[in-house]
Design an enzyme around this catalytic site. Structure first.
Site: not given
Length: 528
Positions: A36, A281, A416-417
């Site tokens: 631990d 864009d 987008g492009l």
């Protein structure tokens, strides 16, 4: 208790270690067996701390269970105080040591140490890490601020405490700097920031402030509510993540302090998310489906930014923080989605697949799931791995935090492009799914490549009389090449699900190989 390979939260003693590691002059003696003892790994490797965490383990072994493990704890506590000379000593037990019921709090107080002892009751089999952190901070605040009183004469300048930032918190160290800029620009004095960077003496000064700012409710909500009951300190619980939330935060802090908001603070031009999200864009971002999962604070804040500031559609929202499930349910109702309250990462992955998002915002577990599903992803919440403690300045809060969020969320997406060009050239010999990387010599630029291309064309013409079958591994259903080509027209983020559904349909109906007709029959079957 459920055994799992991955977990969003550790046991509560990990939360206690986070608070101890956040503060100065605090030491934590943890009654724990070998195995631990992983604090060094958490804080020096993952968080890239320059110092070792202030934790001493008793590290008893199996053979010690037949003897006096309580004496082992006493020795460890005495040596820790002598060596580290802290202003406060936290004592508690790990999940394994809890079973032997040695009562570390009682043992430490019986030692008569010359340092305040704060005992922690950490029920490892009922509670988890964030609860352990909140409970530890609350106990420390009560121990050191409880005997104080508010000043008799109110100071001329309004002051506040900033509560909640801690070790292993997502971008907490950078968030503090942004929030300090805002508070100081309002002419408000910062009395104490805790637990990160605070000492027990700093906690004792908390009642001197007019009000408290709760940046991270998962850590500071309990302590702030107690301070309100005890000293009448109001609390500002608006989390300044995102442009709108930061503006709301400024108004709430100004109102609590009784000051006016200077126009220059809101109109400084430092925030660029709003303009970028309206640029040409970025119009392609509108309607992108986003799935959000994390701690409640960051998940709810992310949903607001996604919906109101970037024009995304929230298609999934959830949290592993059951203590704050109500907040997430309210937000989910606002965005019209079913809330997911779960600490099982496999349930979250199934929900992602069902939601079919175009962006995942989550923890490191969701990042792994998104990579397997080939979905863009950004991390917004703990638990995180080492790469989410960057060396650069990278806040989430305030106006600069909004800029960082825009970059980290939008950059993984197809813009987008880019999307337009990929769609336009989908069938082009150089850009199709089977084309290799030209810069690695896998393209069609050299003589060898042209010769290989000619060979491929000849082989295609020679086998044109029969529909070719795609190569598959033993035991897997086979796909014709026409069916594979048709499958690739399906958007990548649902392509895996379409493949699995089609193969399941084919297996149920004894169809092999899978043809285009099988693909569309399966689509009709599962679309009913």
């Amino acid at each position: 208790m459920e055994l799992t390979v991955w977990t969003y939260e550790g046991p509560p003693h990990v939360g206690a270690m986070r608070i101890a590691n956040s503060m100065r002059d605090v030491h934590f003696v943890l009654h724990a067996p070998q195995g631990d003892t992983y604090a060094d790994l958490l804080f020096t490797m993952i968080e890239r701390n320059k110092k070792r965490p202030p934790v001493t383990y008793t590290t008893f072994q199996a053979r010690d269970l037949s003897g006096d493990t309580a004496e082992i704890f006493k020795i460890a506590a005495r040596e820790a105080v002598e060596r580290f000379k802290p202003q406060a000593l936290l004592v508690g037990a790990s999940c394994t040591a809890e079973l032997i019921q040695d009562d570390p709090g009682g043992l430490a107080k019986a030692l008569g140490l010359n340092v305040p002892v704060v005992p922690l009751e950490l029920p490892s089999y009922q509670k988890k890490e964030n609860w352990g952190a909140a409970e530890t901070f609350y106990r420390l605040v009560r121990a050191f601020a409880g005997g104080a009183g508010k000043p008799d004469v109110a100071p001329e300048q309004a002051s506040c405490n900033i509560l909640g930032p801690s070790s292993l918190g997502f971008r907490n160290r950078d968030d503090i700097l942004e929030v300090k800029k805002i508070v100081e620009a309002l002419g408000i004095r910062i009395n104490t920031i805790a637990p990160l960077g605070a000492s027990p003496a700093d906690l004792a000064r908390i009642p001197q402030a007019n009000f408290n700012i709760v940046l991270y409710p998962e850590i500071a909500d309990n302590a702030a509510r107690w301070l309100k009951r005890q000293f009448g300190q109001e609390m500002v619980a608006t989390t300044p993540i995102g442009v709108g939330a930061t503006q709301d935060f400024i108004k709430a802090v100004a109102e609590a302090a009784g000051v006016d908001v200077p126009a220059s603070l809101v109109e400084s031009g430092a925030e660029r998310l709003s303009w970028y999200s309206r640029s040409i864009d970025s119009n392609y971002l509108t309607g992108k489906r986003v799935f959000i999962f994390g701690d409640a604070t960051h998940a709810v804040a992310a949903a607001r930014i996604a919906s109101e500031e970037l024009g995304f559609k929230v298609c999934g929202l959830g949290t592993y923080s059951r203590e704050f499930a109500r907040d997430v349910r309210e937000a989910a109702a606002k965005y019209g989605v079913e809330p997911l309250i779960s600490d099982n990462h496999l349930d979250v992955e199934d929900a992602i697949i069902a939601a079919q998002p175009e962006l995942v915002l989550g923890t490191q577990m969701e990042r792994h799931a998104a990579k397997r599903l080939r979905i863009p992803c950004a991390v917004i919440s703990s638990p995180v791995h080492v790469q989410d403690f960057p060396a650069r300045y990278s806040p989430q809060m305030g106006f600069e935090g909004a800029n960082v969020i825009f970059d980290s969320w939008v950059h993984p997406l197809m813009m987008g492009l880019e999307e337009h060009l990929l769609q336009m050239f989908r069938g082009d010999f150089e850009f199709n799914d089977d084309a290799g990387s030209s810069h690695l010599g896998h393209g069609h630029g050299g003589p060898a490549a042209n010769a290989n291309a000619a060979t491929d064309v000849a082989e295609e013409q020679a086998t044109a009389h029969a529909e070719p079958v795609a190569a598959v591994a033993d035991g897997d259903p086979s796909w014709t090449q026409d069916a594979e080509r048709e499958l690739r027209k399906i958007p990548f983020f649902v392509r895996g699900k379409a493949r699995r559904n089609t193969e399941s349909y084919a297996a149920q109906n004894g169809l092999n190989p899978i043809t285009i007709e099988t693909l569309y029959d399966a689509k009709a079957h599962f679309g009913r």
